[in-house]
Design a protein around this motif. Structure first.
Motif, short mmCIF file in Angstrom:
data_model
loop_
_atom_site.label_atom_id
_atom_site.label_comp_id
_atom_site.label_asym_id
_atom_site.label_seq_id
_atom_site.Cartn_x
_atom_site.Cartn_y
_atom_site.Cartn_z
N ARG A 186 0.81 -1.22 0.00
CA ARG A 186 0.00 0.00 0.00
C ARG A 186 0.85 1.28 0.00
N PHE A 187 2.15 1.14 0.10
CA PHE A 187 3.02 2.31 0.13
C PHE A 187 3.03 2.99 -1.24
N GLU A 188 2.91 4.31 -1.24
CA GLU A 188 2.86 5.06 -2.50
C GLU A 188 4.16 4.84 -3.29
N ASN A 189 4.00 4.54 -4.58
CA ASN A 189 5.13 4.31 -5.49
C ASN A 189 5.95 3.07 -5.15
N SER A 190 5.35 2.12 -4.43
CA SER A 190 6.11 0.91 -4.06
C SER A 190 6.55 0.14 -5.30
N GLU A 191 5.72 0.14 -6.35
CA GLU A 191 6.09 -0.59 -7.57
C GLU A 191 7.35 -0.01 -8.20
N THR A 192 7.47 1.32 -8.13
CA THR A 192 8.67 1.96 -8.68
C THR A 192 9.88 1.71 -7.79
N LEU A 193 9.69 1.77 -6.49
CA LEU A 193 10.80 1.63 -5.54
C LEU A 193 11.40 0.23 -5.56
N THR A 194 10.60 -0.78 -5.88
CA THR A 194 11.10 -2.16 -5.84
C THR A 194 11.54 -2.65 -7.22
N CYS A 195 11.60 -1.73 -8.19
CA CYS A 195 11.99 -2.07 -9.56
C CYS A 195 13.27 -1.30 -9.90
N PHE A 196 14.29 -1.99 -10.37
CA PHE A 196 15.57 -1.33 -10.67
C PHE A 196 16.37 -2.16 -11.66
N TYR A 197 17.42 -1.56 -12.20
CA TYR A 197 18.32 -2.26 -13.11
C TYR A 197 19.62 -2.63 -12.39
N ALA A 198 20.04 -3.86 -12.61
CA ALA A 198 21.37 -4.29 -12.15
C ALA A 198 22.36 -3.86 -13.22
N GLU A 199 23.20 -2.89 -12.90
CA GLU A 199 24.10 -2.30 -13.89
C GLU A 199 25.57 -2.62 -13.64
N GLU A 200 25.87 -3.22 -12.49
CA GLU A 200 27.25 -3.55 -12.17
C GLU A 200 27.27 -4.52 -10.99
N ILE A 201 28.40 -5.16 -10.79
CA ILE A 201 28.64 -5.84 -9.52
C ILE A 201 29.81 -5.13 -8.85
N ARG A 202 29.87 -5.29 -7.54
CA ARG A 202 30.98 -4.74 -6.78
C ARG A 202 31.62 -5.85 -5.96
N CYS A 203 32.90 -5.77 -5.84
CA CYS A 203 33.65 -6.70 -4.99
C CYS A 203 34.25 -5.86 -3.86
N LYS A 204 33.76 -6.08 -2.65
CA LYS A 204 34.28 -5.37 -1.48
C LYS A 204 35.22 -6.30 -0.74
N THR A 205 36.45 -5.88 -0.60
CA THR A 205 37.44 -6.68 0.11
C THR A 205 38.18 -5.78 1.08
N GLY A 206 38.00 -6.02 2.38
CA GLY A 206 38.55 -5.12 3.37
C GLY A 206 37.98 -3.73 3.19
N ASN A 207 38.84 -2.72 3.06
CA ASN A 207 38.39 -1.35 2.87
C ASN A 207 38.42 -0.91 1.41
N LYS A 208 38.56 -1.87 0.49
CA LYS A 208 38.61 -1.58 -0.93
C LYS A 208 37.32 -2.07 -1.60
N THR A 209 36.80 -1.30 -2.55
CA THR A 209 35.64 -1.72 -3.33
C THR A 209 35.96 -1.58 -4.81
N PHE A 210 35.77 -2.65 -5.56
CA PHE A 210 36.04 -2.66 -7.00
C PHE A 210 34.70 -2.78 -7.74
N CYS A 211 34.47 -1.91 -8.72
CA CYS A 211 33.23 -1.90 -9.50
C CYS A 211 33.47 -2.53 -10.86
N ILE A 212 32.60 -3.45 -11.25
CA ILE A 212 32.68 -4.10 -12.55
C ILE A 212 31.37 -3.84 -13.28
N PRO A 213 31.35 -2.87 -14.21
CA PRO A 213 30.09 -2.50 -14.89
C PRO A 213 29.65 -3.56 -15.89
N PHE A 214 28.33 -3.69 -16.04
CA PHE A 214 27.77 -4.52 -17.09
C PHE A 214 27.64 -3.68 -18.36
#
Length: 215
Positions: A186-214
């Motif tokens: 019933r939350f307003e715009n819930s359909e929009t909020l729960t819909c998104f594109y997966a555009e990358e993955i990230r690998c977090k290791t310790g204090n480093k984060t590596f981005c791998i775009p699709f």
């Protein structure tokens, strides 16, 4: 293939983690590592999260909101420091042809970690699972290359929203879970909020984060 026997043990102060228990010992030179698809939360999503946490509180479960949101694509594993760059390169090589894809995460679900020391409230993915499984398959191959544990065989992909210490499944299941789902629906715009594109993955290791775009 990339085994290492170095075993310098460090100390850990559990008070720094809100009472949470690490599932493996910290060792100097070892980096806790996990791979995930990020979800960028907007203000409306945070308002929704406030409402869900309030519903849980009405059922006597006090939950801590997550500070960031993502869909896990691996378990937490341990990388030796000198493995980091070759491991990330292995991920890049395997995922170089992956295209971005559409996800919907609109089903409230309750999870615990393997040790039952923490309970999570999550949004389960209902659209996009097959693409997430493709990513996991590639990630698993890189993990196997380094003799690391692969992902769960039958994963429930989800965005974790909030957590509490201990096993609170009994309190959150049943009538509470139904109320949580109704609050989402019933939350307003819930359909929009729960819909998104997966555009990358990230690998977090310790204090480093590596981005791998699709693509």
């Amino acid at each position: 293939m990339f085994k290492d026997s170095d075993n310098e043990e460090g100390r850990e102060d559990v008070t720094e983690h809100g009472g949470r228990i690490r599932s493996f010992k910290h060792e100097r030179g070892n980096w806790a590592t996990y791979i995930y698809v990020p979800y960028q939360a907007c203000d409306e999503f945070l308002d929704l999260l406030d409402e869900l946490v309030s519903v849980a509180a009405d059922h006597k479960v006090s939950m801590h909101k997550m500070s960031e949101f993502h869909i896990s694509q691996s378990q937490t594993v341990v990388l030796r420091h000198h493995w980091i760059n070759p491991f990330v390169q292995s991920l890049r090589d395997r995922l170089r042809s992956m295209s971005r894809f559409h996800c919907i995460a609109d089903r409230i679900k309750v999870y615990t970690n393997q040790e039952k020391t923490r309970t999570f409230l999550g949004l389960e993915v209902t659209v996009g699972m097959e693409h997430l499984m493709e990513v996991v398959s590639d990630v698993d191959q890189s993990l196997q290359e380094f003799d690391l544990q692969t992902f769960y065989p039958d994963p429930s992909f989800h965005v974790s929203l909030a957590w509490c210490v201990g096993d609170a499944v009994g309190k959150l299941d049943g009538s509470c879970l139904k109320e949580l789902q109704k609050a989402l629906d019933r939350f307003e715009n819930s359909e929009t909020l729960t819909c998104f594109y997966a555009e990358e993955i990230r690998c977090k290791t310790g204090n480093k984060t590596f981005c791998i775009p699709f693509q």
